[in-house]
Design a protein around this motif. Sequence first.
Motif, short mmCIF file in Angstrom:
data_model
loop_
_atom_site.label_atom_id
_atom_site.label_comp_id
_atom_site.label_asym_id
_atom_site.label_seq_id
_atom_site.Cartn_x
_atom_site.Cartn_y
_atom_site.Cartn_z
N MET A 49 -33.69 77.57 5.06
CA MET A 49 -34.34 76.28 4.78
C MET A 49 -35.87 76.42 4.82
SD MET A 49 -31.87 73.64 6.74
CE MET A 49 -32.75 72.23 6.17
N LEU A 107 -36.13 58.90 3.33
CA LEU A 107 -35.28 59.84 2.60
C LEU A 107 -35.43 61.25 3.16
CD1 LEU A 107 -33.39 60.43 0.21
CD2 LEU A 107 -35.43 60.81 -1.18
N PHE A 108 -36.67 61.65 3.47
CA PHE A 108 -36.91 62.97 4.06
C PHE A 108 -36.20 63.10 5.40
CE2 PHE A 108 -39.76 65.84 6.57
CZ PHE A 108 -39.48 67.01 5.87
N ALA A 123 -36.96 62.27 12.81
CA ALA A 123 -35.59 62.09 12.33
C ALA A 123 -34.62 61.90 13.48
CB ALA A 123 -35.18 63.29 11.47
N ILE A 174 -33.51 61.50 6.40
CA ILE A 174 -32.06 61.58 6.16
C ILE A 174 -31.69 63.00 5.72
CG2 ILE A 174 -30.20 60.80 4.61
CD1 ILE A 174 -31.59 58.01 4.69
N ILE A 175 -32.50 63.58 4.83
CA ILE A 175 -32.23 64.94 4.37
C ILE A 175 -32.32 65.94 5.53
CG2 ILE A 175 -33.13 66.82 2.93
CD1 ILE A 175 -33.87 64.61 0.86
N LEU A 176 -33.34 65.78 6.39
CA LEU A 176 -33.47 66.66 7.55
C LEU A 176 -32.24 66.57 8.44
CD1 LEU A 176 -37.16 66.26 8.77
CD2 LEU A 176 -36.10 68.30 7.83
N TYR A 177 -31.80 65.34 8.67
CA TYR A 177 -30.67 65.13 9.58
C TYR A 177 -29.37 65.65 8.97
CZ TYR A 177 -27.82 62.98 13.14
OH TYR A 177 -26.94 62.78 14.18
N LYS A 178 -29.11 65.33 7.72
CA LYS A 178 -27.86 65.74 7.08
C LYS A 178 -27.78 67.24 6.84
CE LYS A 178 -25.69 61.87 6.68
NZ LYS A 178 -24.41 61.66 7.32
N SER A 179 -28.93 67.88 6.64
CA SER A 179 -28.93 69.33 6.43
C SER A 179 -28.91 70.10 7.74
CB SER A 179 -30.17 69.74 5.63
OG SER A 179 -31.34 69.51 6.39
N GLU A 180 -28.88 69.39 8.84
CA GLU A 180 -28.87 69.93 10.20
C GLU A 180 -30.17 70.65 10.57
OE1 GLU A 180 -25.35 72.28 10.74
OE2 GLU A 180 -24.08 70.52 10.87
#
Length: 137
Positions: free
Chosen positions: A42, A12-13, A105, A15-21
């Motif tokens: 961030m 989950l972490f 990530a 995915i969040i790193l990747y989606k938040s760029e």
Amino acid sequence: MKAVKFILIGILFGIILYKSEAASWYRIYEMFQFRSFHMYGMIGTALTTAIIIVQIIKRKKIKDSNGMQIAFQAKDKSITRYLVGGTIFGLGWALSGACPGPMFALIGSGYWTLGIVLIFAILGTWIYGLIRHKLPH
């Protein structure tokens, strides 16, 4: 079962790193060029969240998953160690385009060339372990 829980949190972490760029090389480049607030925002949010959580852990005397009290060890104040360590970390981050969290990530998202960066990050950690006693602490 505990390992599965931590693996899922790690996924989950990532995915969040990747989606938040946060794992975007371009966003990291922008940050080092002082062209965008995105990454600074961030990092600032993460730092603020960490400070609040540490204070809650200290004041509420929260225990870890094994029932042991979480204790924070005081560190010796030394400017040299933070300047040298921060410079080495920052150079690695600037040259590779990724710090340790986003490294995983990016590998998970298919950028396999970051495997080379990961190997050298592990090698650098191993070398530090070998020469740690000779460094200023």
